[in-house]
Design a protein around this motif. Structure first.
Motif, PDB file in Angstrom:
ATOM      1  N   GLU A   4     -25.346  69.555  68.447  1.00  0.00           N
ATOM      2  CA  GLU A   4     -25.385  70.909  68.140  1.00  0.00           C
ATOM      3  C   GLU A   4     -25.492  71.539  69.440  1.00  0.00           C
ATOM      4  O   GLU A   4     -26.116  71.370  70.392  1.00  0.00           O
ATOM      5  CB  GLU A   4     -26.531  71.333  67.245  1.00  0.00           C
ATOM      6  CG  GLU A   4     -26.326  70.707  66.074  1.00  0.00           C
ATOM      7  CD  GLU A   4     -27.705  71.101  64.872  1.00  0.00           C
ATOM      8  OE1 GLU A   4     -28.601  70.897  65.501  1.00  0.00           O
ATOM      9  OE2 GLU A   4     -27.652  71.364  63.828  1.00  0.00           O
TER      10      GLU A   4
ATOM     11  N   ARG B 231     -26.650  63.562  65.281  1.00  0.00           N
ATOM     12  CA  ARG B 231     -26.002  65.034  65.255  1.00  0.00           C
ATOM     13  C   ARG B 231     -26.300  65.817  66.464  1.00  0.00           C
ATOM     14  O   ARG B 231     -27.125  65.729  67.096  1.00  0.00           O
ATOM     15  CB  ARG B 231     -26.853  65.845  64.414  1.00  0.00           C
ATOM     16  CG  ARG B 231     -26.370  67.336  64.100  1.00  0.00           C
ATOM     17  CD  ARG B 231     -27.035  67.645  62.729  1.00  0.00           C
ATOM     18  NE  ARG B 231     -26.615  69.106  62.518  1.00  0.00           N
ATOM     19  CZ  ARG B 231     -25.642  69.201  61.868  1.00  0.00           C
ATOM     20  NH1 ARG B 231     -25.157  68.592  61.127  1.00  0.00           N
ATOM     21  NH2 ARG B 231     -25.166  70.860  61.700  1.00  0.00           N
TER      22      ARG B 231
ATOM     23  N   SER C 256     -29.868  65.255  68.104  1.00  0.00           N
ATOM     24  CA  SER C 256     -30.944  64.464  67.084  1.00  0.00           C
ATOM     25  C   SER C 256     -30.342  63.333  66.483  1.00  0.00           C
ATOM     26  O   SER C 256     -29.314  63.072  66.074  1.00  0.00           O
ATOM     27  CB  SER C 256     -31.174  65.540  65.920  1.00  0.00           C
ATOM     28  OG  SER C 256     -31.277  66.804  66.431  1.00  0.00           O
ATOM     29  N   VAL C 257     -31.367  62.556  66.411  1.00  0.00           N
ATOM     30  CA  VAL C 257     -30.955  61.024  65.775  1.00  0.00           C
ATOM     31  C   VAL C 257     -32.194  60.645  64.752  1.00  0.00           C
ATOM     32  O   VAL C 257     -33.336  61.212  64.844  1.00  0.00           O
ATOM     33  CB  VAL C 257     -31.139  59.988  66.951  1.00  0.00           C
ATOM     34  CG1 VAL C 257     -29.758  60.209  67.873  1.00  0.00           C
ATOM     35  CG2 VAL C 257     -32.315  59.946  67.699  1.00  0.00           C
TER      36      VAL C 257
ATOM     37  N   ALA D 206     -24.660  76.448  66.370  1.00  0.00           N
ATOM     38  CA  ALA D 206     -25.873  75.558  65.861  1.00  0.00           C
ATOM     39  C   ALA D 206     -26.294  76.034  64.492  1.00  0.00           C
ATOM     40  O   ALA D 206     -26.853  75.378  63.870  1.00  0.00           O
ATOM     41  CB  ALA D 206     -27.207  75.587  66.716  1.00  0.00           C
ATOM     42  N   THR D 207     -26.024  77.259  64.330  1.00  0.00           N
ATOM     43  CA  THR D 207     -26.401  77.846  63.198  1.00  0.00           C
ATOM     44  C   THR D 207     -25.235  77.891  62.063  1.00  0.00           C
ATOM     45  O   THR D 207     -25.417  77.440  60.937  1.00  0.00           O
ATOM     46  CB  THR D 207     -27.197  79.146  63.095  1.00  0.00           C
ATOM     47  OG1 THR D 207     -26.166  80.194  63.692  1.00  0.00           O
ATOM     48  CG2 THR D 207     -28.398  79.152  64.126  1.00  0.00           C
ATOM     49  N   HIS D 208     -24.245  78.520  62.291  1.00  0.00           N
ATOM     50  CA  HIS D 208     -23.143  78.802  61.509  1.00  0.00           C
ATOM     51  C   HIS D 208     -21.871  77.706  61.690  1.00  0.00           C
ATOM     52  O   HIS D 208     -21.076  77.630  60.877  1.00  0.00           O
ATOM     53  CB  HIS D 208     -22.700  79.904  61.699  1.00  0.00           C
ATOM     54  CG  HIS D 208     -23.491  81.162  61.269  1.00  0.00           C
ATOM     55  ND1 HIS D 208     -23.170  82.545  61.365  1.00  0.00           N
ATOM     56  CD2 HIS D 208     -24.802  81.067  60.650  1.00  0.00           C
ATOM     57  CE1 HIS D 208     -24.501  83.105  60.911  1.00  0.00           C
ATOM     58  NE2 HIS D 208     -25.291  82.145  60.466  1.00  0.00           N
ATOM     59  N   GLU D 209     -22.197  76.820  62.489  1.00  0.00           N
ATOM     60  CA  GLU D 209     -21.273  75.503  62.323  1.00  0.00           C
ATOM     61  C   GLU D 209     -19.846  75.657  62.335  1.00  0.00           C
ATOM     62  O   GLU D 209     -19.312  76.571  63.161  1.00  0.00           O
ATOM     63  CB  GLU D 209     -21.603  74.518  61.291  1.00  0.00           C
ATOM     64  CG  GLU D 209     -22.971  74.103  61.264  1.00  0.00           C
ATOM     65  CD  GLU D 209     -23.523  73.105  59.920  1.00  0.00           C
ATOM     66  OE1 GLU D 209     -22.703  72.112  59.940  1.00  0.00           O
ATOM     67  OE2 GLU D 209     -24.452  73.547  59.156  1.00  0.00           O
ATOM     68  N   SER D 210     -19.241  75.445  61.430  1.00  0.00           N
ATOM     69  CA  SER D 210     -17.723  75.578  61.569  1.00  0.00           C
ATOM     70  C   SER D 210     -17.304  77.090  61.330  1.00  0.00           C
ATOM     71  O   SER D 210     -15.923  77.526  61.437  1.00  0.00           O
ATOM     72  CB  SER D 210     -16.986  74.732  60.396  1.00  0.00           C
ATOM     73  OG  SER D 210     -17.601  75.037  59.160  1.00  0.00           O
TER      74      SER D 210
ATOM     75  N   ILE E 112     -26.407  75.037  70.917  1.00  0.00           N
ATOM     76  CA  ILE E 112     -26.898  76.160  70.623  1.00  0.00           C
ATOM     77  C   ILE E 112     -26.684  77.278  71.511  1.00  0.00           C
ATOM     78  O   ILE E 112     -26.530  77.171  72.861  1.00  0.00           O
ATOM     79  CB  ILE E 112     -28.492  76.189  71.038  1.00  0.00           C
ATOM     80  CG1 ILE E 112     -29.065  75.044  69.882  1.00  0.00           C
ATOM     81  CG2 ILE E 112     -29.223  77.600  70.672  1.00  0.00           C
ATOM     82  CD1 ILE E 112     -30.544  74.682  70.123  1.00  0.00           C
TER      83      ILE E 112
ATOM     84  N   ALA F 200     -18.535  79.361  62.955  1.00  0.00           N
ATOM     85  CA  ALA F 200     -18.989  80.011  64.214  1.00  0.00           C
ATOM     86  C   ALA F 200     -17.758  80.695  64.872  1.00  0.00           C
ATOM     87  O   ALA F 200     -16.674  80.034  64.711  1.00  0.00           O
ATOM     88  CB  ALA F 200     -19.781  79.050  65.330  1.00  0.00           C
TER      89      ALA F 200
ATOM     90  N   ARG G 131     -28.085  70.034  71.912  1.00  0.00           N
ATOM     91  CA  ARG G 131     -29.238  69.551  70.978  1.00  0.00           C
ATOM     92  C   ARG G 131     -28.771  68.369  70.433  1.00  0.00           C
ATOM     93  O   ARG G 131     -27.854  68.533  69.521  1.00  0.00           O
ATOM     94  CB  ARG G 131     -29.937  70.664  70.255  1.00  0.00           C
ATOM     95  CG  ARG G 131     -30.920  70.018  69.418  1.00  0.00           C
ATOM     96  CD  ARG G 131     -31.124  71.252  68.285  1.00  0.00           C
ATOM     97  NE  ARG G 131     -32.736  70.908  67.483  1.00  0.00           N
ATOM     98  CZ  ARG G 131     -32.551  70.319  66.499  1.00  0.00           C
ATOM     99  NH1 ARG G 131     -31.582  69.731  65.851  1.00  0.00           N
ATOM    100  NH2 ARG G 131     -33.641  70.255  65.774  1.00  0.00           N
TER     101      ARG G 131
END
Lengths: 103, 465
Positions: free
Chosen positions: B374, B372, B402-403, B380-384, B376, B386, B400
């Motif tokens: 993101e 994933r 993440s795996v 990163a918080t409101h995704e699509s 920031i 934003a 950021r």
């Protein structure tokens, strides 16, 4: 006429497993009538398309001028499984308040 | 169980104060609660679902551990005040080792010269070693959300705890315990119990059980009901640095007033309380606890001014025949790596770096369950949801990545691929400090139900010797 949800309501969100809960509270009775009529489960589902992968349930709490939404399959697995920066959906109430409503 | 029998001095009002909303909350909060004004009870919630698995792992490594280690240190600080003011402390910080937690508090009491102290420990919630036996006795422990059989995860379960309610704590208070340390108890039970005990409430009066449960819900997340994390007019909240934690001033008829000590920061208003009422709830007419099923649509709030909100008219239904069980199990590994890109073209740089990283991971033939990315500062918080932003107006972006994988080696290898991006990727990048991202355990949850007659809470009394 378009109104911004953030102008008539506040709220709080959190996690329930992989579901997010978003509580939205109107500042006054007039605002609650707008929420009750226009902020439907379908509208919330549409707003969060691509984020909420499951169904959206809506519950009414007229006693505190609030609606509670459960957004299923939304947090990337929930708990420590989720890789999301906001794995607990803490910012989703604010994300819902981005909505504009046609009244 | 008639709690009124053992309690001759029925009070007309009690003040129950919340001292912690989770393990890791403000350490000064419980100290302020016992020093800045009068209270009768201090309740502290330490346990989240993830906490139980962490505590179980600590106990596996060292049988003397497995409880909130902050708790004995805190008790050392506040015990003399609690003894002097006769403040009783109720907490679920005992985790998976409440007896050892209580022992350590008793040791502190001896050193502090406390002459008389009774600690009651609630046991029986930890069913980690009894799963087979309970299944044999008829408990299915199927996943209550998916319906799956527990067989698929039984061999990798890390912790398994039943959520008890208020009644074992009431029993402890009936023994005249000064401190009650529990394992997995509902957050709401911590607050409901002293009301049942002090007011002699009938546990079958479900409106009263629900009133105390709602009070517990308002107190369980600490300052979230006194202006913390308040999404309304948050800028109007004064002195958050010295925020007061909530206090429920409870009355025998089930009404209570949410307030905080004078001369503390924060705010108690209908709005701050309403936000907390909605926190992490599902169907508001069906708030299920081991003590009752509360109806949140019955609750009435009245702002009395001066940081006092009256809560009344709470209605409820009988409890169900089940306790909730929360099991945690190992489910692989995960990690995250961050890199910060500056203007110009910060977002484009971060996106390019992400692409390069993914290509390298692919070339290494590493197997991930999920990758994933993101950005920031952007989405990163409101995704699509934003808002699209003009690249020229972005000062910086944190990438950021993440795996998650069941192959620990894949996670370790990923950790080694972040730093090289600094010299082998897009420019004006920084923020890589603190070494390579390390694999952390992914712990998954298995919520289930168990018939109440299969598990019995036990109360053990420990006295200062």
């Amino acid at each position: 006429m378009k109104i911004k949800l953030i102008d008539i309501a506040h709220g709080r969100s959190g996690d329930k497993g992989d579901a997010a809960n978003i509580g939205i509270i109107a500042y006054d009775d007039k605002g609650y009538k707008i929420l009750e009529k226009h902020l439907t489960a379908d509208k919330v589902k549409e707003h969060f398309k691509g984020i909420c992968k499951g169904k959206v349930e809506r519950f009414e709490l007229p006693n505190i001028r609030a609606l509670n939404f459960l957004l299923h399959n939304t947090l990337g697995g929930g708990g420590t499984v989720s890789l999301k920066h906001d794995a607990q959906g803490k910012t989703l109430a604010a994300a819902l308040l981005r909505m504009e409503i046609d009244i | 169980m008639n709690s009124a029998l053992s309690n001759d001095n029925m009070k007309s009002k009690i003040r129950i104060a919340s001292g912690q909303g989770f393990w890791g909350d403000l350490l000064e909060a419980p100290v302020n609660q016992v020093t800045k004004g009068e209270i009768d009870y201090l309740v502290m919630d330490y346990l989240a679902e993830v906490t139980m698995s962490i505590l179980q792992k600590q106990k596996n490594r060292n049988p003397n551990l497995g409880y909130a280690r902050d708790l004995p240190d805190l008790m050392k600080r506040i015990l003399p005040i609690c003894v002097e003011k006769k403040i009783k402390v109720i907490t679920n910080g005992g985790g998976v080792n409440p007896v050892h937690c209580a022992d350590e508090i008793l040791e502190h009491a001896v050193k502090l010269g406390v002459e008389k102290l009774m600690i009651a420990v609630v046991l029986g919630d930890d069913i980690h070693d009894r799963i087979d036996e309970l299944i044999e006795a008829g408990a299915e422990l199927n996943n209550m959300e998916t319906g799956e059989s527990i067989k698929s995860v039984k061999h990798k379960i890390l912790s398994a705890n039943v959520y008890f309610g208020a009644m074992p704590i009431v029993e402890a208070l009936n023994h005249e315990a000064d401190i009650v340390i529990t394992g997995r108890t509902t957050d709401t039970g911590l607050t409901l119990a002293p009301m049942i005990y002090e007011f002699g409430w009938d546990p079958k009066d479900y409106d009263l059980m629900s009133a105390g449960t709602v009070a517990g819900h308002i107190l369980e997340c600490g300052a979230q009901s006194t202006g913390g994390n308040f999404l309304g007019d948050w800028m109007s909240i004064e002195n958050m640095a010295e925020i007061g934690f909530p206090i429920a001033e409870a009355y025998p008829n089930g009404e209570f007033v949410v307030t905080k000590h004078d001369n503390t920061g924060g705010k108690v208003s209908e709005e701050t309380v309403a936000e907390q009422l909605l926190y992490e709830i599902g169907d508001p007419t069906d708030y299920i606890t081991p003590d009752c099923v509360a109806d949140f649509t019955s609750i009435k709030l009245e702002d009395l001014g001066n940081n006092k909100v009256k809560v009344f008219n709470v209605k409820g239904k009988p409890d169900t025949e089940f306790y909730k069980v929360s099991c945690s199990y190992d489910d692989g590994f995960s990690t995250s790596g961050n890199l910060t890109y500056s203007w110009p073209q910060a977002l484009s740089k971060a996106k390019a770096a992400d692409k390069i990283l993914r290509k390298r991971l692919e070339n290494l033939n590493l197997k991930f369950d999920e990758i994933r990315s993101e950005f920031i500062g952007y989405n990163a918080t409101h995704e699509s949801l934003a808002k699209k932003i003009d690249e020229d107006n972005i000062n910086e972006i944190v990438l950021r990545v993440s795996v998650r994988s069941h192959d620990r080696k894949a996670i370790t290898s990923f950790g080694k691929e972040i730093a090289p991006l600094i010299l082998t990727g897009p420019p004006s990048v920084t923020g890589f400090a603190g070494g390579r991202p390390k694999p952390s355990d992914v712990v998954a949850y298995w919520p289930a139900l168990i018939k109440k007659d299969l598990v019995k809470p036990q109360v053990r009394i420990l006295n200062l010797s």
